[in-house]
Enzyme design. Sequence first.
Site, PDB file in Angstrom:
ATOM      1  N   HIS A 350     -66.094  20.676 -13.707  1.00 18.05           N
ATOM      2  CA  HIS A 350     -65.330  20.311 -12.520  1.00 18.05           C
ATOM      3  C   HIS A 350     -65.085  21.575 -11.707  1.00 18.05           C
ATOM      4  O   HIS A 350     -65.040  22.685 -12.246  1.00 18.05           O
ATOM      5  CB  HIS A 350     -64.006  19.682 -12.977  1.00 18.05           C
ATOM      6  CG  HIS A 350     -63.165  19.093 -11.895  1.00 18.05           C
ATOM      7  ND1 HIS A 350     -62.401  19.852 -11.029  1.00 18.05           N
ATOM      8  CD2 HIS A 350     -62.936  17.795 -11.563  1.00 18.05           C
ATOM      9  CE1 HIS A 350     -61.743  19.046 -10.206  1.00 18.05           C
ATOM     10  NE2 HIS A 350     -62.052  17.793 -10.507  1.00 18.05           N
ATOM     11  N   ASP A 427     -61.293  22.575 -21.279  1.00 15.35           N
ATOM     12  CA  ASP A 427     -60.748  21.657 -20.283  1.00 15.35           C
ATOM     13  C   ASP A 427     -60.757  20.256 -20.891  1.00 15.35           C
ATOM     14  O   ASP A 427     -61.814  19.645 -21.056  1.00 15.35           O
ATOM     15  CB  ASP A 427     -61.608  21.716 -19.015  1.00 15.35           C
ATOM     16  CG  ASP A 427     -61.219  20.692 -17.959  1.00 15.35           C
ATOM     17  OD1 ASP A 427     -60.325  19.864 -18.222  1.00 15.35           O
ATOM     18  OD2 ASP A 427     -61.833  20.711 -16.862  1.00 15.35           O
ATOM     19  N   GLN A 430     -60.523  15.115 -19.299  1.00 17.01           N
ATOM     20  CA  GLN A 430     -61.206  13.838 -19.466  1.00 17.01           C
ATOM     21  C   GLN A 430     -61.329  13.413 -20.927  1.00 17.01           C
ATOM     22  O   GLN A 430     -61.875  12.348 -21.203  1.00 17.01           O
ATOM     23  CB  GLN A 430     -62.605  13.913 -18.841  1.00 17.01           C
ATOM     24  CG  GLN A 430     -62.614  14.120 -17.345  1.00 17.01           C
ATOM     25  CD  GLN A 430     -62.043  12.936 -16.578  1.00 17.01           C
ATOM     26  OE1 GLN A 430     -62.099  11.797 -17.030  1.00 17.01           O
ATOM     27  NE2 GLN A 430     -61.493  13.203 -15.404  1.00 17.01           N
ATOM     28  N   LYS A 453     -54.055  11.614 -16.434  1.00  8.42           N
ATOM     29  CA  LYS A 453     -55.313  11.158 -17.020  1.00  8.42           C
ATOM     30  C   LYS A 453     -55.084  10.397 -18.328  1.00  8.42           C
ATOM     31  O   LYS A 453     -56.022   9.809 -18.868  1.00  8.42           O
ATOM     32  CB  LYS A 453     -56.241  12.343 -17.311  1.00  8.42           C
ATOM     33  CG  LYS A 453     -56.525  13.253 -16.135  1.00  8.42           C
ATOM     34  CD  LYS A 453     -57.449  12.631 -15.116  1.00  8.42           C
ATOM     35  CE  LYS A 453     -57.883  13.698 -14.101  1.00  8.42           C
ATOM     36  NZ  LYS A 453     -58.783  13.154 -13.071  1.00  8.42           N
ATOM     37  N   CYS A 591     -65.886  16.192  -7.366  1.00 11.96           N
ATOM     38  CA  CYS A 591     -65.522  17.608  -7.559  1.00 11.96           C
ATOM     39  C   CYS A 591     -66.384  18.232  -8.646  1.00 11.96           C
ATOM     40  O   CYS A 591     -65.904  19.043  -9.458  1.00 11.96           O
ATOM     41  CB  CYS A 591     -64.038  17.752  -7.887  1.00 11.96           C
ATOM     42  SG  CYS A 591     -62.956  17.266  -6.540  1.00 11.96           S
TER      43      CYS A 591
END
Length: 637
Positions: A350, A427, A430, A453, A591
Amino acid sequence: MTTVPSTPTSDGLAGLSGLGGAPAGLPDVTLLAQLAGEFFAALPSGSHDARLPFGAPPQPPQTELALANRAPAIAPAPARPAAAPDEAVDAATGTGRAANPVYGVPEAYAAALPRVESPEPPRGPSAPSSPYYFLGEASAYPSAASTASPAPSALPSHKDASPDVPEDRVTARSFGLPGDADLRALLAGLGDGRREPQAPPSPSAPAFYFLAPSHEEAAPAIGQSPRPAFDVQAVRRDFPILQERVNGRPLIWFDNAATTQKPQAVIDRLAYFYQHENSNIHRAAHELAARATDAYAGARNKVARFLGAAQTEEIIFVRGTTEGINLIAKTWGAQNVGEGDEIIVSHLEHHANIVPWQQLAAAKGAKIKVIPVDDSGQVRLDEYRKLLTSRTKLVSITQVSNALGTVVPVKEIVAEAHRFGAVAVVDGAQSVSHMRVNVQDIDADFFVFSGHKIFGPTGIGVVYGKRDILEAMPPWQGGGNMIADVTFEKTVYHGAPTRFEAGTGNIADAVGLGAALDYVERIGLENIARYEHDLLVYATRGLLTVPGLKLIGTAQDKASVLSFVLEGYRPEEVGKALNEEGIAVRSGHHCAQPILRRFGQEATVRPSLAFYNTCEEVDTLVAVLKRLAGNTGRNAR
């Protein structure tokens, strides 16, 4: 207007509450409501008035209460008898029907699926009942990774459902969609996104590595042993926004990778905070400050347990993943990265995991290296190893691609980074809503994610950092709440995590995030992962039947993202057509422009799934796409 759950008080007490409190000499209305809740909870279940609102989700044993143990203890409600093992009840209607219903699956397809016998759940103690079911939040639900989950038998069956009994989200019949081998077959060789599925390979290992049992045996195929039980219709009733209509049609929310919807438990918790606890934390001796402090600290404890952190001091609250990565770049990065040093990211990232490192590299004279991906969208570990050198200072990698759904083997990537003395950032924006994450097992130095999220509020996120690393990092903002002492000559800062939380934090939304994690833990991330995986199989199969549709990203390890383009249409045109049917998807570059350009695309249509989506919703999506594909006038342009 959202309100907290009503309490079983008399009309007179409700009137007093509306006037702002009880007359002089009477106890506080909130205390009366809590005492009334305790009284009614102790009554036999048959004596409950059906009009009383005891529909709150079940809670764990309250080993400690929020509000510094100022609330009265809540007596547990008597457990109802479990349903007969050979009888199942339709979750939507409460009527009896054959065992093992396949919720959300068209009958013709369901008839061809193997049937799974779900064993009778073990018995255990019942959960306590309270009008304000989140008051015990300081204890919360223990992580399933470390302790056994609450006994399913504490939850009543749908057979006995009534307004005073919480619905069963966990112990309903198994969903029973195709298993891992089917997804492997669907995705094997689909480099162009349009090849016909091949015969299923032997299910020697799960397509999703994170679903394998802890003893490293392969996940069982559907015919071998029962799946974790799950009831999607009961879950859907927890999300009020799913009752919305868009353009006259029921909302179908397939934009979960952008943000997830919020269960009533989270909405109620936010309302309760503002109605009963709202205050700044720490800097006062009054009651509401103590309540707010307890709630905020309780939320931090929940996050630490949820991630498997060693200490609560390793959890920093931020606004989201983007701010979290910027915090790391501007503190650890500014302190440790110098001229000629190297930072490694992957092609999947991202923009939020690219731009801060570019800014740091430009300021320090460092170099960015990129891990390539193969034609399915999976990172190439062989090429990654070639990028590592003695100058590598940091590796920052996504765990799940927001654009393709690829599940990245972050544990291996972190281990390789550590071999070269580099720090590893993961990260998890997700990943946290789809799979169990344990930061100590991954051995990540930093892990970041956003609350919205994972069914929590917007504007709240988390940075996990190893304690020794955090203590060596400078603060990145200055102000109140993060200082031990200030003179005009110097400032002495607090240790982690407060040195990184200058000013008044987002207290209410941190508490709301804690409620979201409670909700997810009640259902069980393993149940969520299995259901979403099966739904991904079903949706992948459906999309492959649409003429002219090309899947972008076909890695065998995938989470619930289905990126595609449709011949004859721009992605934004597809998104608009779907919106007219009440279907919300994301269309654009997500993104993540570098990875889309790797596949020759500037934009895709991106349906993304969550555990409240159903096969009927997938069928509606596929039907609209087939109608678009059949528009020969458009396809011929």
